[in-house]
Write a protein that holds these residues in place. Structure first.
Motif, PDB file in Angstrom:
ATOM      1  N   ILE A 160       0.848  -1.201   0.000  1.00  0.00           N
ATOM      2  CA  ILE A 160       0.000   0.000   0.000  1.00  0.00           C
ATOM      3  C   ILE A 160       0.881   1.248   0.000  1.00  0.00           C
ATOM      4  CG2 ILE A 160      -1.710   1.308   1.332  1.00  0.00           C
ATOM      5  CD1 ILE A 160      -2.695  -1.483   2.369  1.00  0.00           C
ATOM      6  N   VAL A 161       1.920   1.223   0.820  1.00  0.00           N
ATOM      7  CA  VAL A 161       2.862   2.349   0.873  1.00  0.00           C
ATOM      8  C   VAL A 161       3.566   2.504  -0.470  1.00  0.00           C
ATOM      9  CG1 VAL A 161       4.941   3.237   2.008  1.00  0.00           C
ATOM     10  CG2 VAL A 161       3.149   2.141   3.364  1.00  0.00           C
ATOM     11  N   TYR A 162       3.965   1.374  -1.083  1.00  0.00           N
ATOM     12  CA  TYR A 162       4.602   1.437  -2.398  1.00  0.00           C
ATOM     13  C   TYR A 162       3.677   2.096  -3.418  1.00  0.00           C
ATOM     14  CZ  TYR A 162       8.116  -1.978  -0.783  1.00  0.00           C
ATOM     15  OH  TYR A 162       9.111  -2.618  -0.118  1.00  0.00           O
ATOM     16  N   ALA A 163       2.395   1.765  -3.361  1.00  0.00           N
ATOM     17  CA  ALA A 163       1.444   2.356  -4.302  1.00  0.00           C
ATOM     18  C   ALA A 163       1.350   3.869  -4.101  1.00  0.00           C
ATOM     19  CB  ALA A 163       0.068   1.708  -4.153  1.00  0.00           C
ATOM     20  N   ILE A 164       1.331   4.316  -2.855  1.00  0.00           N
ATOM     21  CA  ILE A 164       1.267   5.757  -2.580  1.00  0.00           C
ATOM     22  C   ILE A 164       2.534   6.446  -3.061  1.00  0.00           C
ATOM     23  CG2 ILE A 164       1.186   7.478  -0.726  1.00  0.00           C
ATOM     24  CD1 ILE A 164      -0.632   5.414   0.794  1.00  0.00           C
ATOM     25  N   ILE A 165       3.684   5.839  -2.780  1.00  0.00           N
ATOM     26  CA  ILE A 165       4.953   6.417  -3.231  1.00  0.00           C
ATOM     27  C   ILE A 165       5.008   6.420  -4.762  1.00  0.00           C
ATOM     28  CG2 ILE A 165       7.462   6.098  -3.266  1.00  0.00           C
ATOM     29  CD1 ILE A 165       7.199   4.994  -0.391  1.00  0.00           C
ATOM     30  N   ALA A 166       4.504   5.358  -5.390  1.00  0.00           N
ATOM     31  CA  ALA A 166       4.497   5.288  -6.856  1.00  0.00           C
ATOM     32  C   ALA A 166       3.612   6.383  -7.447  1.00  0.00           C
ATOM     33  CB  ALA A 166       4.040   3.915  -7.323  1.00  0.00           C
ATOM     34  N   LEU A 167       2.532   6.739  -6.766  1.00  0.00           N
ATOM     35  CA  LEU A 167       1.705   7.864  -7.226  1.00  0.00           C
ATOM     36  C   LEU A 167       2.516   9.159  -7.225  1.00  0.00           C
ATOM     37  CD1 LEU A 167      -1.659   7.100  -5.382  1.00  0.00           C
ATOM     38  CD2 LEU A 167      -1.268   7.043  -7.853  1.00  0.00           C
ATOM     39  N   ILE A 168       3.264   9.370  -6.155  1.00  0.00           N
ATOM     40  CA  ILE A 168       4.101  10.574  -6.049  1.00  0.00           C
ATOM     41  C   ILE A 168       5.187  10.550  -7.122  1.00  0.00           C
ATOM     42  CG2 ILE A 168       5.747  11.809  -4.577  1.00  0.00           C
ATOM     43  CD1 ILE A 168       4.065  10.669  -2.168  1.00  0.00           C
ATOM     44  N   LEU A 169       5.852   9.402  -7.266  1.00  0.00           N
ATOM     45  CA  LEU A 169       6.911   9.291  -8.266  1.00  0.00           C
ATOM     46  C   LEU A 169       6.359   9.381  -9.682  1.00  0.00           C
ATOM     47  CD1 LEU A 169       9.055   6.511  -6.594  1.00  0.00           C
ATOM     48  CD2 LEU A 169       9.667   8.909  -6.883  1.00  0.00           C
ATOM     49  N   GLY A 170       5.162   8.865  -9.898  1.00  0.00           N
ATOM     50  CA  GLY A 170       4.519   8.992 -11.207  1.00  0.00           C
ATOM     51  C   GLY A 170       4.307  10.450 -11.574  1.00  0.00           C
ATOM     52  N   ALA A 171       3.907  11.248 -10.598  1.00  0.00           N
ATOM     53  CA  ALA A 171       3.721  12.687 -10.839  1.00  0.00           C
ATOM     54  C   ALA A 171       5.061  13.379 -11.110  1.00  0.00           C
ATOM     55  CB  ALA A 171       3.023  13.335  -9.646  1.00  0.00           C
ATOM     56  N   ILE A 172       6.122  12.921 -10.454  1.00  0.00           N
ATOM     57  CA  ILE A 172       7.446  13.516 -10.658  1.00  0.00           C
ATOM     58  C   ILE A 172       8.013  13.124 -12.019  1.00  0.00           C
ATOM     59  CG2 ILE A 172       9.858  13.464  -9.855  1.00  0.00           C
ATOM     60  CD1 ILE A 172       8.716  13.141  -6.993  1.00  0.00           C
ATOM     61  N   LEU A 173       7.844  11.857 -12.401  1.00  0.00           N
ATOM     62  CA  LEU A 173       8.492  11.335 -13.601  1.00  0.00           C
ATOM     63  C   LEU A 173       7.726  11.592 -14.898  1.00  0.00           C
ATOM     64  CD1 LEU A 173       9.731   7.904 -12.208  1.00  0.00           C
ATOM     65  CD2 LEU A 173      11.125   9.900 -12.776  1.00  0.00           C
ATOM     66  N   LYS A 174       6.426  11.854 -14.814  1.00  0.00           N
ATOM     67  CA  LYS A 174       5.663  12.026 -16.051  1.00  0.00           C
ATOM     68  C   LYS A 174       6.149  13.278 -16.786  1.00  0.00           C
ATOM     69  CE  LYS A 174       1.827  14.683 -14.131  1.00  0.00           C
ATOM     70  NZ  LYS A 174       1.859  15.961 -14.710  1.00  0.00           N
ATOM     71  N   LYS A 175       6.059  13.207 -18.086  1.00  0.00           N
ATOM     72  CA  LYS A 175       6.410  14.354 -18.909  1.00  0.00           C
ATOM     73  C   LYS A 175       5.564  14.274 -20.164  1.00  0.00           C
ATOM     74  CE  LYS A 175      10.310  16.920 -20.749  1.00  0.00           C
ATOM     75  NZ  LYS A 175      11.772  16.905 -20.960  1.00  0.00           N
ATOM     76  N   LYS A 176       4.767  15.300 -20.367  1.00  0.00           N
ATOM     77  CA  LYS A 176       3.825  15.322 -21.471  1.00  0.00           C
ATOM     78  C   LYS A 176       4.482  15.955 -22.690  1.00  0.00           C
ATOM     79  CE  LYS A 176      -0.886  16.722 -22.475  1.00  0.00           C
ATOM     80  NZ  LYS A 176      -2.070  17.429 -21.976  1.00  0.00           N
ATOM     81  N   ASP A 177       4.194  15.401 -23.851  1.00  0.00           N
ATOM     82  CA  ASP A 177       4.677  15.958 -25.118  1.00  0.00           C
ATOM     83  C   ASP A 177       3.778  17.131 -25.486  1.00  0.00           C
ATOM     84  OD1 ASP A 177       5.690  16.519 -27.594  1.00  0.00           O
ATOM     85  OD2 ASP A 177       5.393  14.499 -28.408  1.00  0.00           O
ATOM     86  N   LYS A 178       4.271  18.332 -25.286  1.00  0.00           N
ATOM     87  CA  LYS A 178       3.464  19.540 -25.531  1.00  0.00           C
ATOM     88  C   LYS A 178       3.180  19.732 -27.017  1.00  0.00           C
ATOM     89  CE  LYS A 178       4.110  21.468 -21.278  1.00  0.00           C
ATOM     90  NZ  LYS A 178       3.237  20.987 -20.293  1.00  0.00           N
ATOM     91  N   SER A 179       3.967  19.129 -27.911  1.00  0.00           N
ATOM     92  CA  SER A 179       3.733  19.292 -29.333  1.00  0.00           C
ATOM     93  C   SER A 179       2.444  18.605 -29.803  1.00  0.00           C
ATOM     94  CB  SER A 179       4.931  18.742 -30.144  1.00  0.00           C
ATOM     95  OG  SER A 179       5.002  17.339 -30.021  1.00  0.00           O
ATOM     96  N   LEU A 180       1.921  17.702 -28.963  1.00  0.00           N
ATOM     97  CA  LEU A 180       0.682  17.025 -29.310  1.00  0.00           C
ATOM     98  C   LEU A 180      -0.547  17.856 -28.948  1.00  0.00           C
ATOM     99  CD1 LEU A 180       1.569  13.392 -28.195  1.00  0.00           C
ATOM    100  CD2 LEU A 180       1.670  14.357 -30.496  1.00  0.00           C
ATOM    101  N   ASP A 181      -0.356  18.924 -28.163  1.00  0.00           N
ATOM    102  CA  ASP A 181      -1.474  19.812 -27.805  1.00  0.00           C
ATOM    103  C   ASP A 181      -1.747  20.750 -28.971  1.00  0.00           C
ATOM    104  OD1 ASP A 181      -1.578  18.645 -25.354  1.00  0.00           O
ATOM    105  OD2 ASP A 181      -0.438  20.226 -24.329  1.00  0.00           O
ATOM    106  N   TYR A 182      -3.004  20.890 -29.356  1.00  0.00           N
ATOM    107  CA  TYR A 182      -3.362  21.887 -30.363  1.00  0.00           C
ATOM    108  C   TYR A 182      -4.680  22.471 -30.099  1.00  0.00           C
ATOM    109  CZ  TYR A 182      -4.291  17.381 -32.811  1.00  0.00           C
ATOM    110  OH  TYR A 182      -4.583  16.102 -33.168  1.00  0.00           O
TER     111      TYR A 182
END
Length: 182
Positions: A160-182
């Motif tokens: 359960i703790v791993y899942a919570i930490i993974a949520l935090i790390l997911g937010a840190i590691l995600k990176k959206k490709d802004k070129s796909l926004d139009y």
């Protein structure tokens, strides 16, 4: 063109690496002074190292897949790496507490109980004024955490703790490709 790894496949090597690093730290601390395993600063160093390594490997994976990663991919990568690392740590602790040094569990349980008592005193509770049955129950529950069933149950709650930490790390590691926004 090289086929990209899934988050599960990509998380295996980092999970093994992080698990082996944490296992090495545990055994080094054990050989230096076994009471280090129960100290707060050792736990803090381990957690910081854990976060740093997950972020490092997550950024490497993100670069490998093109520099962008969705939250879901980052979460899956982080969670799987932590579960693999946690399983290695669990196996190492079982080996340490039940094969290499079975008496270590009682030493660390006593140390944890004494830490609980000193924390109670800091918050104004005098342990001498407590019912001895309650103190004995606290001591027994502390010791139970070092048994095989206690370690397995702790790993289950750790998921359960791993899942919570993974949520935090997911937010840190995600990176959206802004070129796909139009």
């Amino acid at each position: 063109m090289e086929e990209q790894q899934s988050p599960f496949q990509a998380a295996i090597k980092p999970g093994l690496t992080i698990g082996l690093v944490s296992l090495a730290l545990t055994f080094i601390a054990y050989f230096i002074d076994s009471t280090l395993l129960g100290s707060a600063w050792f736990g803090l160093v381990a957690i910081v190292l854990f976060f740093v390594l997950i972020i490092y490997f997550g950024k490497e994976y993100r670069t490998e897949i093109g520099g962008f990663m969705s939250f879901g991919t980052a979460f899956n990568f982080s969670f799987i790496a932590m579960v693999i690392s946690g399983l290695i740590g669990l196996l190492g602790q079982i080996l340490l507490f039940h094969v290499i040094d079975p008496s270590l569990a009682s030493v660390l349980a006593d140390q944890a109980f004494e830490t609980q008592m000193s924390m109670m005193e800091k918050f104004g509770q005098n342990p001498d004024s407590m019912d001895p049955a309650i103190l004995e129950q606290m001591r027994a529950s502390t010791s139970k955490g070092f048994t095989l069933s206690g370690q397995l149950m702790s790993f289950g709650f750790g998921l359960i703790v791993y899942a919570i930490i993974a949520l935090i790390l997911g937010a840190i590691l995600k990176k959206k490709d802004k070129s796909l926004d139009y």
